[in-house]
Design a protein around this motif. Structure first.
Motif, PDB file in Angstrom:
ATOM      1  N   SER A 137       1.257   0.613  -8.684  1.00  0.00           N
ATOM      2  CA  SER A 137       0.939   1.982  -9.092  1.00  0.00           C
ATOM      3  C   SER A 137       0.141   2.722  -8.029  1.00  0.00           C
ATOM      4  CB  SER A 137       0.186   1.973 -10.416  1.00  0.00           C
ATOM      5  OG  SER A 137       1.010   1.441 -11.420  1.00  0.00           O
ATOM      6  N   GLU A 138      -0.750   2.021  -7.344  1.00  0.00           N
ATOM      7  CA  GLU A 138      -1.511   2.648  -6.259  1.00  0.00           C
ATOM      8  C   GLU A 138      -0.584   3.056  -5.118  1.00  0.00           C
ATOM      9  OE1 GLU A 138      -4.647   0.013  -5.043  1.00  0.00           O
ATOM     10  OE2 GLU A 138      -5.608   0.066  -7.001  1.00  0.00           O
ATOM     11  N   ASP A 165       1.782   5.899  -6.611  1.00  0.00           N
ATOM     12  CA  ASP A 165       1.109   6.984  -7.346  1.00  0.00           C
ATOM     13  C   ASP A 165       1.628   7.110  -8.785  1.00  0.00           C
ATOM     14  OD1 ASP A 165      -0.468   7.726  -5.118  1.00  0.00           O
ATOM     15  OD2 ASP A 165       1.206   8.895  -4.314  1.00  0.00           O
ATOM     16  N   LEU A 166       1.574   5.994  -9.509  1.00  0.00           N
ATOM     17  CA  LEU A 166       1.993   5.953 -10.909  1.00  0.00           C
ATOM     18  C   LEU A 166       0.823   5.533 -11.791  1.00  0.00           C
ATOM     19  CD1 LEU A 166       5.247   3.828 -10.479  1.00  0.00           C
ATOM     20  CD2 LEU A 166       5.143   6.287 -10.830  1.00  0.00           C
ATOM     21  N   ASP A 167       0.954   5.764 -13.076  1.00  0.00           N
ATOM     22  CA  ASP A 167       0.001   5.233 -14.051  1.00  0.00           C
ATOM     23  C   ASP A 167       0.427   3.796 -14.333  1.00  0.00           C
ATOM     24  OD1 ASP A 167      -1.575   4.521 -16.198  1.00  0.00           O
ATOM     25  OD2 ASP A 167      -0.933   6.163 -17.486  1.00  0.00           O
ATOM     26  N   TRP A 168      -0.413   2.828 -14.058  1.00  0.00           N
ATOM     27  CA  TRP A 168      -0.043   1.418 -14.164  1.00  0.00           C
ATOM     28  C   TRP A 168       0.345   0.999 -15.575  1.00  0.00           C
ATOM     29  CZ3 TRP A 168      -2.710  -2.070 -17.192  1.00  0.00           C
ATOM     30  CH2 TRP A 168      -3.974  -1.678 -17.639  1.00  0.00           C
ATOM     31  N   LEU A 170      10.447   3.817 -11.689  1.00  0.00           N
ATOM     32  CA  LEU A 170       9.831   3.061 -10.598  1.00  0.00           C
ATOM     33  C   LEU A 170      10.621   3.238  -9.304  1.00  0.00           C
ATOM     34  CD1 LEU A 170       7.620   1.073  -9.763  1.00  0.00           C
ATOM     35  CD2 LEU A 170       9.068  -0.779 -10.616  1.00  0.00           C
ATOM     36  N   LYS A 183      -1.122  -2.614 -11.223  1.00  0.00           N
ATOM     37  CA  LYS A 183      -2.092  -1.670 -10.653  1.00  0.00           C
ATOM     38  C   LYS A 183      -1.851  -1.468  -9.165  1.00  0.00           C
ATOM     39  CE  LYS A 183      -5.835  -2.249 -13.995  1.00  0.00           C
ATOM     40  NZ  LYS A 183      -7.219  -2.692 -14.211  1.00  0.00           N
TER      41      LYS A 183
END
Length: 75
Positions: free
Chosen positions: A49-50, A53-56, A5, A46
């Motif tokens: 993540s937006e 640019d990660l998978d939540w 993160l 979420k």
């Protein structure tokens, strides 16, 4: 610390405050999430993540993996 993160945040040149502002949470709370002290809600995961640019789902997979490993070590 959740390096998965912290690293994307740093690579985007964002501070804890900037991420928190974009997500709509307090900086202190974001710091606790990044340090691993807190796990965010699905909605907050979420949003983070937006921004990064990660998978939540990684927020929850990581916690599950830690629990699995600690249970395995106890056996």
């Amino acid at each position: 610390m959740r390096e998965w993160l912290a690293n994307p945040r740093k690579s985007k040149g964002l501070t804890h405050q900037q991420v928190a502002d974009k997500v709509g949470i307090k900086r202190q709370y974001y710091g606790m999430i990044e340090s691993g002290e807190r796990t965010p809600s699905v909605t907050t995961a979420k949003r983070i993540s937006e921004v990064l640019d990660l998978d939540w789902t990684i927020f929850f997979e990581s916690k599950s993996n830690k629990m699995f490993l600690s249970q395995k070590q106890a056996i």
